[in-house]
Design a protein around this motif. Structure first.
Motif, PDB file in Angstrom:
ATOM      1  N   UNK A  78       0.833  -1.206   0.000  1.00  0.00           N
ATOM      2  CA  UNK A  78       0.000   0.000   0.000  1.00  0.00           C
ATOM      3  C   UNK A  78       0.869   1.258   0.000  1.00  0.00           C
ATOM      4  N   UNK A  79       0.442   2.282  -0.750  1.00  0.00           N
ATOM      5  CA  UNK A  79       1.187   3.548  -0.725  1.00  0.00           C
ATOM      6  C   UNK A  79       1.229   4.159   0.679  1.00  0.00           C
ATOM      7  N   UNK A  80       0.350   3.656   1.569  1.00  0.00           N
ATOM      8  CA  UNK A  80       0.379   4.155   2.953  1.00  0.00           C
ATOM      9  C   UNK A  80       1.704   3.802   3.622  1.00  0.00           C
ATOM     10  N   UNK A  81       2.319   2.670   3.223  1.00  0.00           N
ATOM     11  CA  UNK A  81       3.601   2.327   3.833  1.00  0.00           C
ATOM     12  C   UNK A  81       4.728   3.195   3.272  1.00  0.00           C
ATOM     13  N   UNK A  82       4.594   3.646   2.030  1.00  0.00           N
ATOM     14  CA  UNK A  82       5.566   4.609   1.484  1.00  0.00           C
ATOM     15  C   UNK A  82       5.422   5.932   2.252  1.00  0.00           C
ATOM     16  N   UNK A  83       4.132   6.330   2.444  1.00  0.00           N
ATOM     17  CA  UNK A  83       3.867   7.605   3.132  1.00  0.00           C
ATOM     18  C   UNK A  83       4.412   7.558   4.551  1.00  0.00           C
ATOM     19  N   UNK A  84       4.199   6.411   5.218  1.00  0.00           N
ATOM     20  CA  UNK A  84       4.685   6.269   6.596  1.00  0.00           C
ATOM     21  C   UNK A  84       6.207   6.380   6.650  1.00  0.00           C
ATOM     22  N   UNK A  85       6.885   5.779   5.662  1.00  0.00           N
ATOM     23  CA  UNK A  85       8.354   5.813   5.618  1.00  0.00           C
ATOM     24  C   UNK A  85       8.856   7.260   5.473  1.00  0.00           C
ATOM     25  N   UNK A  86       8.220   8.005   4.580  1.00  0.00           N
ATOM     26  CA  UNK A  86       8.641   9.390   4.347  1.00  0.00           C
ATOM     27  C   UNK A  86       8.318  10.246   5.574  1.00  0.00           C
ATOM     28  N   UNK A  87       7.157   9.986   6.155  1.00  0.00           N
ATOM     29  CA  UNK A  87       6.736  10.717   7.357  1.00  0.00           C
ATOM     30  C   UNK A  87       7.719  10.475   8.509  1.00  0.00           C
ATOM     31  N   UNK A  88       8.144   9.229   8.635  1.00  0.00           N
ATOM     32  CA  UNK A  88       9.086   8.852   9.690  1.00  0.00           C
ATOM     33  C   UNK A  88      10.412   9.596   9.514  1.00  0.00           C
ATOM     34  N   UNK A 111       8.240   4.105  -5.836  1.00  0.00           N
ATOM     35  CA  UNK A 111       8.644   5.314  -5.109  1.00  0.00           C
ATOM     36  C   UNK A 111      10.144   5.433  -4.852  1.00  0.00           C
ATOM     37  N   UNK A 112      10.718   6.586  -5.177  1.00  0.00           N
ATOM     38  CA  UNK A 112      12.060   6.937  -4.689  1.00  0.00           C
ATOM     39  C   UNK A 112      11.970   8.360  -4.133  1.00  0.00           C
ATOM     40  N   UNK A 113      12.744   8.625  -3.085  1.00  0.00           N
ATOM     41  CA  UNK A 113      12.725   9.989  -2.536  1.00  0.00           C
ATOM     42  C   UNK A 113      14.075  10.334  -1.921  1.00  0.00           C
ATOM     43  N   UNK A 114      14.323  11.637  -1.826  1.00  0.00           N
ATOM     44  CA  UNK A 114      15.533  12.140  -1.167  1.00  0.00           C
ATOM     45  C   UNK A 114      15.151  13.353  -0.332  1.00  0.00           C
ATOM     46  N   UNK A 115      15.886  13.566   0.739  1.00  0.00           N
ATOM     47  CA  UNK A 115      15.623  14.728   1.585  1.00  0.00           C
ATOM     48  C   UNK A 115      16.891  15.576   1.647  1.00  0.00           C
ATOM     49  N   UNK A 116      16.737  16.871   1.391  1.00  0.00           N
ATOM     50  CA  UNK A 116      17.873  17.804   1.381  1.00  0.00           C
ATOM     51  C   UNK A 116      17.642  18.930   2.376  1.00  0.00           C
ATOM     52  N   UNK A 117      18.712  19.515   2.913  1.00  0.00           N
ATOM     53  CA  UNK A 117      18.521  20.733   3.704  1.00  0.00           C
ATOM     54  C   UNK A 117      17.973  21.809   2.763  1.00  0.00           C
ATOM     55  N   UNK A 118      17.125  22.697   3.268  1.00  0.00           N
ATOM     56  CA  UNK A 118      16.489  23.710   2.411  1.00  0.00           C
ATOM     57  C   UNK A 118      17.535  24.449   1.588  1.00  0.00           C
ATOM     58  N   UNK A 119      17.286  24.572   0.286  1.00  0.00           N
ATOM     59  CA  UNK A 119      18.149  25.355  -0.595  1.00  0.00           C
ATOM     60  C   UNK A 119      19.435  24.673  -1.014  1.00  0.00           C
ATOM     61  N   UNK A 120      19.668  23.443  -0.602  1.00  0.00           N
ATOM     62  CA  UNK A 120      20.910  22.754  -0.985  1.00  0.00           C
ATOM     63  C   UNK A 120      20.589  21.631  -1.950  1.00  0.00           C
ATOM     64  N   UNK A 130      17.579   9.248   2.143  1.00  0.00           N
ATOM     65  CA  UNK A 130      17.090   8.797   0.847  1.00  0.00           C
ATOM     66  C   UNK A 130      16.451   7.435   1.020  1.00  0.00           C
ATOM     67  N   UNK A 131      15.553   7.108   0.107  1.00  0.00           N
ATOM     68  CA  UNK A 131      14.942   5.796   0.230  1.00  0.00           C
ATOM     69  C   UNK A 131      13.976   5.525  -0.887  1.00  0.00           C
ATOM     70  N   UNK A 132      13.175   4.483  -0.682  1.00  0.00           N
ATOM     71  CA  UNK A 132      12.198   4.136  -1.689  1.00  0.00           C
ATOM     72  C   UNK A 132      11.716   2.718  -1.517  1.00  0.00           C
ATOM     73  N   UNK A 133      10.985   2.289  -2.534  1.00  0.00           N
ATOM     74  CA  UNK A 133      10.343   0.979  -2.499  1.00  0.00           C
ATOM     75  C   UNK A 133      11.218  -0.014  -3.260  1.00  0.00           C
ATOM     76  N   UNK A 134      11.258  -1.240  -2.774  1.00  0.00           N
ATOM     77  CA  UNK A 134      12.039  -2.267  -3.486  1.00  0.00           C
ATOM     78  C   UNK A 134      11.262  -3.576  -3.463  1.00  0.00           C
ATOM     79  N   UNK A 135      10.244  -3.620  -4.322  1.00  0.00           N
ATOM     80  CA  UNK A 135       9.305  -4.738  -4.286  1.00  0.00           C
ATOM     81  C   UNK A 135       9.885  -6.065  -4.758  1.00  0.00           C
ATOM     82  N   UNK A 136      10.999  -6.030  -5.496  1.00  0.00           N
ATOM     83  CA  UNK A 136      11.513  -7.291  -6.042  1.00  0.00           C
ATOM     84  C   UNK A 136      12.708  -7.852  -5.300  1.00  0.00           C
TER      85      UNK A 136
END
Ligand code: AMP
Length: 388
Positions: A143-153, A270-279, A288-294
């Motif tokens: 479920x995309x809810x687990x992606x959302x939870x990961x990013x929220x965390x 899903x793939x995502x990255x988090x940066x300090x503002x403006x960098x 950084x993270x994402x989904x790896x279903x396989x």
């Protein structure tokens, strides 16, 4: 060289650093903020070995990734088995998931880890050969809810560590089917501009065309490359949209980054990255993270979708230093000053009692003058002095 000479010249190995106080205090603070959030979200800690079979990373990350090609610290054990200092956390956790059948033994396999990772990169600001990561892996839920939870965390751990100004960048790579479709379109584009690309990228075209999009040298030349979002199938598109809706619902700001592909082979959707503002520099990324279903299946386990993230603790510490949002240290604790030899046993007893009652207490009890003991108490940031 005599053993004595060897010892006198010994320094930390290239790219390895000591973590010293007060940095270690900030390190521990970030770790405990993370533990607290993980516990609220129902994640339990896993500690996997720092040494793993080399083949684990070759299979999990992909042979043509930068990490596997040139950044692993490898060694042989006495039985001549090829081992490697773990360069990241996910592969080891997946190995353990399979080996210990977490799909059967855990109701909801949600795990977190905190520990050192090793990559033989060229040492520079924000890029170390040994660094600490905080990470999570959520198995068995597509479920995309687990992606959302990961990013929220990830976002909550950053906030709990004292960092408010950061940006979350989001993209979707699609499933295996979308990806092979994407590879075709990308390859066509890359062939068209091949003669203008750097040597590395020309090699990547043969081996792993997606990696070209990560290239720092050719970034500008590839800005018109096709985007993964253009080749998503209907299901992957829905997943991506649902995730965005959930993030908005949780009031987590994010921006879509269509060029974001991530360096490892195992990501799907899903793939995502988090940066300090403006960098934007890759050596600035906080997490950084994402989904790896396989991946679980690929490493010989059952079919198990999964999603996770990894955060670089040193990067968070650097960002906190720059943002100056670090709370100034409050004075706390008691310093016990013993005046004269006779006061030592009494002071020792008081220290024992204070500490026994859970109070931070310090005292040197070595007959220094009152002035120098007061100075010590001050430099340690103590709130009270108790003079015996
Ligand atoms: P990665 O596994 O490359 O996606 O990295 C996840 C996070 O770990 C990054 O966003 C950084 O915060 C951190 N990180 C990765 N490599 C290093 C490094 N060489 N030195 C310090 N932190 C790193």
């Amino acid at each position: 060289m005599s053993p004595a000479e060897e010892v006198s010249g010994i320094q930390a190995a290239r790219g390895m650093r000591d973590s010293l106080p007060p940095a270690t205090i900030n390190l521990a603070r970030i770790e405990s903020a993370a533990r607290e959030r993980f516990s609220l979200f129902g994640y339990r800690e896993i500690r996997t070995p720092v040494l793993e079979p080399l083949s684990l990373f070759q299979r999990a990350l992909g042979q043509s990734t930068d990490i596997v090609e040139k950044e692993m610290f490898t060694l042989q054990d006495r039985g001549e088995r090829a081992l490697c200092l773990r360069p990241e956390g996910t592969a080891g956790v997946v190995r353990s998931y399979i080996e210990n059948a977490f799909d059967k033994t855990m109701a909801i396999p949600k795990l977190y880890y905190i520990g050192p990772m090793f990559r033989a990169e060229r040492p520079q600001a924000g890029r170390y050969r040994e660094f600490n990561q905080i990470g999570s892996e959520y198995f068995g839920n597509e479920s995309p809810a687990s992606d959302a939870e990961t990013i929220q965390l990830a976002a909550e751990i950053l906030r709990a560590s004292g960092l408010d100004q950061f940006e979350i960048r989001l993209n979707s790579l699609g499933c295996a089917a979308c990806r092979s479709q994407y590879k075709k379109v990308l390859l066509e584009f890359l062939k068209g501009v091949e003669q203008h690309l750097c040597e590395d990228c020309r090699k990547r075209i043969q081996k792993n065309p997606l990696r070209a999009l990560d290239c720092k040298t050719d970034k500008e030349k590839l800005k018109d490359a096709p985007q993964t979002l253009q080749t998503l199938c209907a299901d992957c598109k829905t997943h991506h949209e649902d995730l965005q809706n959930l993030l908005s619902l949780a009031e987590i700001p994010f921006q879509i980054s269509p060029q974001l592909v991530r360096g490892l082979d195992y990501y799907t959707r899903t793939v995502f990255e988090v940066y300090p503002a403006g960098k934007t520099g890759s050596q600035d990324a906080l997490a950084a993270g994402g989904r790896y279903d396989g991946l679980v299946e690929e490493l010989g386990g059952p079919k198990a979708p999964a999603v996770g993230f990894a955060m670089g603790i040193e990067r968070v510490m650097n960002a906190l230093e720059h943002s100056k949002t670090q709370a100034s240290e409050e004075r706390k604790g008691i310093f016990v000053i013993a005046l004269g030899k006779e006061a030592i046993p009494q002071s020792f007893r008081i220290l024992t009692e204070l500490r026994g009652n859970g109070l931070e207490a310090e005292g040197v009890l070595n007959q220094q003058s009152i002035k120098s003991q007061m100075r010590l108490a001050d430099s340690l940031g103590k709130r009270f002095c108790l003079i015996v």
